[in-house]
Design a protein around this motif. Structure first.
Motif, short mmCIF file in Angstrom:
data_model
loop_
_atom_site.label_atom_id
_atom_site.label_comp_id
_atom_site.label_asym_id
_atom_site.label_seq_id
_atom_site.Cartn_x
_atom_site.Cartn_y
_atom_site.Cartn_z
N LYS A 147 -0.73 6.04 -11.52
CA LYS A 147 -2.30 5.99 -10.30
C LYS A 147 -1.97 6.45 -8.79
CE LYS A 147 -4.29 1.71 -8.16
NZ LYS A 147 -4.97 2.05 -8.82
N TYR A 148 -0.77 7.00 -8.53
CA TYR A 148 -1.13 7.90 -7.30
C TYR A 148 -0.55 9.26 -8.07
CZ TYR A 148 -1.25 3.13 -5.30
OH TYR A 148 -1.27 1.65 -4.95
N ALA A 175 10.48 13.09 -10.44
CA ALA A 175 9.85 11.88 -10.07
C ALA A 175 9.69 10.95 -11.32
CB ALA A 175 8.14 11.39 -9.53
N GLN A 176 9.20 11.17 -13.05
CA GLN A 176 9.24 11.17 -13.84
C GLN A 176 9.95 11.17 -13.68
OE1 GLN A 176 6.32 13.28 -16.01
NE2 GLN A 176 4.94 11.64 -15.25
N ARG A 177 11.65 12.26 -14.33
CA ARG A 177 12.34 12.62 -14.65
C ARG A 177 13.24 10.97 -14.32
NH1 ARG A 177 13.34 17.53 -14.75
NH2 ARG A 177 15.01 17.54 -13.14
N LYS A 178 12.91 11.26 -13.23
CA LYS A 178 14.03 10.52 -13.10
C LYS A 178 13.94 9.23 -12.43
CE LYS A 178 17.58 13.26 -11.98
NZ LYS A 178 19.05 13.23 -11.88
N GLN A 179 12.79 8.66 -12.37
CA GLN A 179 12.12 7.10 -12.29
C GLN A 179 11.98 6.45 -10.62
OE1 GLN A 179 14.30 4.51 -14.66
NE2 GLN A 179 12.46 4.53 -16.38
N MET A 180 11.56 7.42 -9.95
CA MET A 180 11.92 6.68 -8.85
C MET A 180 10.11 8.00 -8.01
SD MET A 180 13.90 9.99 -6.66
CE MET A 180 13.32 11.79 -7.17
N ILE A 181 9.42 7.21 -6.92
CA ILE A 181 8.57 7.85 -6.24
C ILE A 181 8.52 7.44 -4.95
CG2 ILE A 181 7.69 5.17 -6.40
CD1 ILE A 181 4.37 7.25 -6.51
N PRO A 182 8.23 8.26 -3.96
CA PRO A 182 7.91 8.08 -2.29
C PRO A 182 7.36 6.95 -2.20
CG PRO A 182 8.70 9.91 -2.72
CD PRO A 182 8.23 9.52 -4.65
N ILE A 183 7.10 5.95 -1.54
CA ILE A 183 5.95 5.14 -1.14
C ILE A 183 5.81 5.13 0.50
CG2 ILE A 183 6.90 3.14 -3.24
CD1 ILE A 183 7.96 1.67 -1.09
N ASP A 205 0.85 -1.48 0.01
CA ASP A 205 -0.36 -0.34 0.15
C ASP A 205 0.66 1.36 0.16
OD1 ASP A 205 -2.37 -1.08 0.21
OD2 ASP A 205 -2.13 -1.75 2.29
N ILE A 206 0.86 1.56 -1.04
CA ILE A 206 1.32 3.20 -1.18
C ILE A 206 1.18 4.10 -0.36
CG2 ILE A 206 2.54 4.92 -2.82
CD1 ILE A 206 2.59 2.87 -4.48
N ASP A 207 1.92 4.89 0.45
CA ASP A 207 1.63 6.60 1.74
C ASP A 207 1.25 7.63 0.70
OD1 ASP A 207 1.31 8.44 3.34
OD2 ASP A 207 2.02 7.78 4.30
N ARG A 208 0.11 8.23 -0.39
CA ARG A 208 -0.55 9.36 -0.82
C ARG A 208 0.57 10.51 -0.01
NH1 ARG A 208 -3.85 8.60 -4.87
NH2 ARG A 208 -4.87 6.59 -5.72
#
Length: 555
Positions: A140-141, A85-93, A71-74
């Motif tokens: 998605k998030y 985030a898109q450019r670096k291919q990363m996302i806080p979860i 479950d990803i924390d929004r």
């Protein structure tokens, strides 16, 4: 085993994920084409992105995480700008021990970690994930979530009258969310997207590979702006809310033009909108891409080689009849032939064809249009659909007077397509002489090649499904699992299953005698026709689709 100083190739080799020959081949390709070793191995289908991520995590002493299982924390997602985030291919979860957990496709990007700490004001705990999972999570998030938050915030701030929708441009939240939903539908290969008003919200669903999937729930207060925005894009009357309307939208998505048909329908909860996506670049019009067996391909080629006669493509709505007709026309399309179509509407434009659209408002129906088309000296005629006695009679008689006629008809199988003409009032002696044959079809979802796994099915279950005992011994079916590549459905794309019946003297005799469709079917099977179900079972045996998918389509 110490992995921390090993190269990625050595880690993969030690763990038995690749062979020495595969590593050598990949390194050679990397030296000439460039890029990362993992990208080369994924591109050549040697390993999956998830396996590469696992090996990379092991080498760097980091955790390997599968984003589809957590479950990803929004709240965490919102701490880093989406574009970065898109450019670096990363996302806080999420958060652990006072640190922000950052899912990264490239954990060696120290600059990205430093920037994430600056943006979030948290120390970062990097974890390794597959690049496709990062893209899926951002879509998605982050993208839809940000637009929805802005939309809700804007509506909560003021209760003033709604603005003129002509002024809604650029970065206005309702414009952003509509654009994002339409864009997502195209990227997800959706055939249509549904905006459905409910009592307290607006539900948005996309039909992906023939199955509706809920993609968003929008605030009820956004409904008026949402519908008005879609009406403006489709060139409809924004003041008309009591009558159905239809229109068309053209968009550019990732350097390609996509046409969309929009249908607006009034309901007690407000206007329901269905947007049908017509992505001509994603649609194949090649018979080789339809999923035909060699025997069925040879049968279709023989039927299309006839100089005159009628061929009907049968099946329910959404079974791919139009695609099959276009593929047939594409094969027949030659400079020496005059091909005219009459359609409702023209979904795809093919060079070299004269295409006419039905327009009932001016009296241009299938029947009247077909009469006019026949005056233009065509060699081949395609009628989008035979749905009434007049059209059926004209089409069949045209097939008797030197034209090759292709059309679709709504029946469940191939033999019923022939008897349906009799139900429409076409005389049996006319239809039996004109008909070349009928093609019935359905569309089955294709198992995702990345995540499908062998299914535990007994021999008895396979026999019950339709396999012979000897076939059951040699059949090893697969089942769906789900991954970011297939949006967690276990399936990606669709393939046709076919039942092709070619007319012969015995079948013509049955047709002349007004024999019921079931008896015609029995005779056709005796003469070698392969049923829809058996064609589908062949694709199960080949690992293309699953037994569950056959049951869903009710073959």
């Amino acid at each position: 085993m110490d992995y921390t100083r090993a190269k990625l190739g050595q880690v993969l080799l030690r763990d038995g994920l690749i062979t020495a020959d595969q590593l050598e081949h990949a390194l050679k390709e990397q030296s000439t084409a460039g890029g990362k070793l993992g990208e080369v191995l994924v591109r050549n289908l040697v390993l999956s992105e998830d396996q590469i991520a696992g090996a990379l995590a092991k080498r760097e002493g980091l955790r390997h995480v599968n984003l589809t299982h957590i479950d990803i924390d929004r709240t965490a997602v919102a701490l880093i700008p989406v574009r970065y985030a898109q450019r670096k291919q990363m996302i806080p979860i999420g958060f652990e021990g006072g640190r922000m957990v950052l899912a990264m496709a490239d954990p060696l990007d120290v600059e990205a970690i430093d920037e994430a700490e600056l943006w979030s004001h948290f120390k970062v705990e990097p974890v390794v994930v597959a690049a496709s999972e990062v893209r899926y999570a951002i879509e998605k998030y982050a993208l839809e979530g940000n637009a929805l938050q802005e939309l809700e915030a804007e509506e909560d701030e003021s209760e003033e009258p709604l603005p003129d929708m002509d002024e809604l441009e650029g970065d206005v939240p309702v414009v952003r969310i509509v654009n994002q939903l339409l864009r997502s539908a195209v990227l997800d290969r959706a055939s249509d997207i549904h905006f459905e008003p409910e009592e307290t919200y607006v539900r948005v669903r996309s039909r992906i590979d023939g199955v509706l999937v809920e993609v968003a729930r929008l605030p009820k207060t956004s409904q008026a702006n949402l519908t008005s925005r879609l009406k403006i894009m489709a060139d409809m009357d924004i003041m008309e809310r009591r009558r159905p309307q239809d229109g068309r939208i053209s968009l550019r998505v990732d350097d390609r033009t996509v046409d969309m048909r929009v249908a607006m329908l009034p309901t007690p909860m407000g206007e329901s909108v269905v947007v049908r996506v017509l992505d001509t670049t994603a649609q194949s019009h090649d018979i080789d891409d339809m999923g035909l067996t060699q025997a069925n391909r040879a049968l279709i080629d023989r039927m299309l080689s006839r100089p005159y006669g009628a061929i009907f493509v049968a099946g329910p709505t959404g079974s791919g009849k139009t695609t099959t007709l276009y593929a047939a026309l594409n094969q027949l399309n030659q400079t020496s032939r005059k091909i005219i179509t009459i359609e409702d509407p023209i979904e795809y434009r093919l060079a070299g064809l004269t295409q006419v659209a039905v327009n009932p408002r001016i009296g241009l129906t299938f029947a009247t249009g077909l009469r006019e088309v026949l005056r233009s000296d065509p060699d081949i005629v395609m009628v989008g659909e035979v749905r009434d006695t007049e059209t059926a009679t004209i089409a069949v008689r045209a097939a008797l007077t030197g034209h090759l006629v292709l059309s679709s008809i709504h029946t469940n199988d191939a033999p019923a397509a022939l008897t349906r003409l009799g139900d429409m009032g076409v005389e049996a002696y006319v239809s039996s002489s004109a008909l070349i044959g009928a093609i019935a079809q359905r569309l089955l979802r294709v198992l995702c090649p990345i995540c499908k796994v062998p299914a535990e099915v007994t021999k008895e279950e396979l026999v019950a499904a339709g396999f012979s005992p000897s076939e059951a011994e040699q059949t090893h079916p697969f089942r769906a699992v789900g991954c970011p590549n297939c949006r967690m459905t276990g399936y990606r794309g669709r393939i046709g299953v076919f039942e092709i019946m070619e007319m012969d003297p015995q079948l013509r005799t049955l047709l002349l005698a007004h024999t019921p469709a079931e008896q015609v079917r029995e005779m056709a099977l005796q003469h070698g026709m392969r049923s829809l179900r058996h064609d589908a079972l062949d694709k199960v045996a080949a690992g293309i689709t699953s037994l569950e998918e056959i049951a869903r389509v009710v073959l």
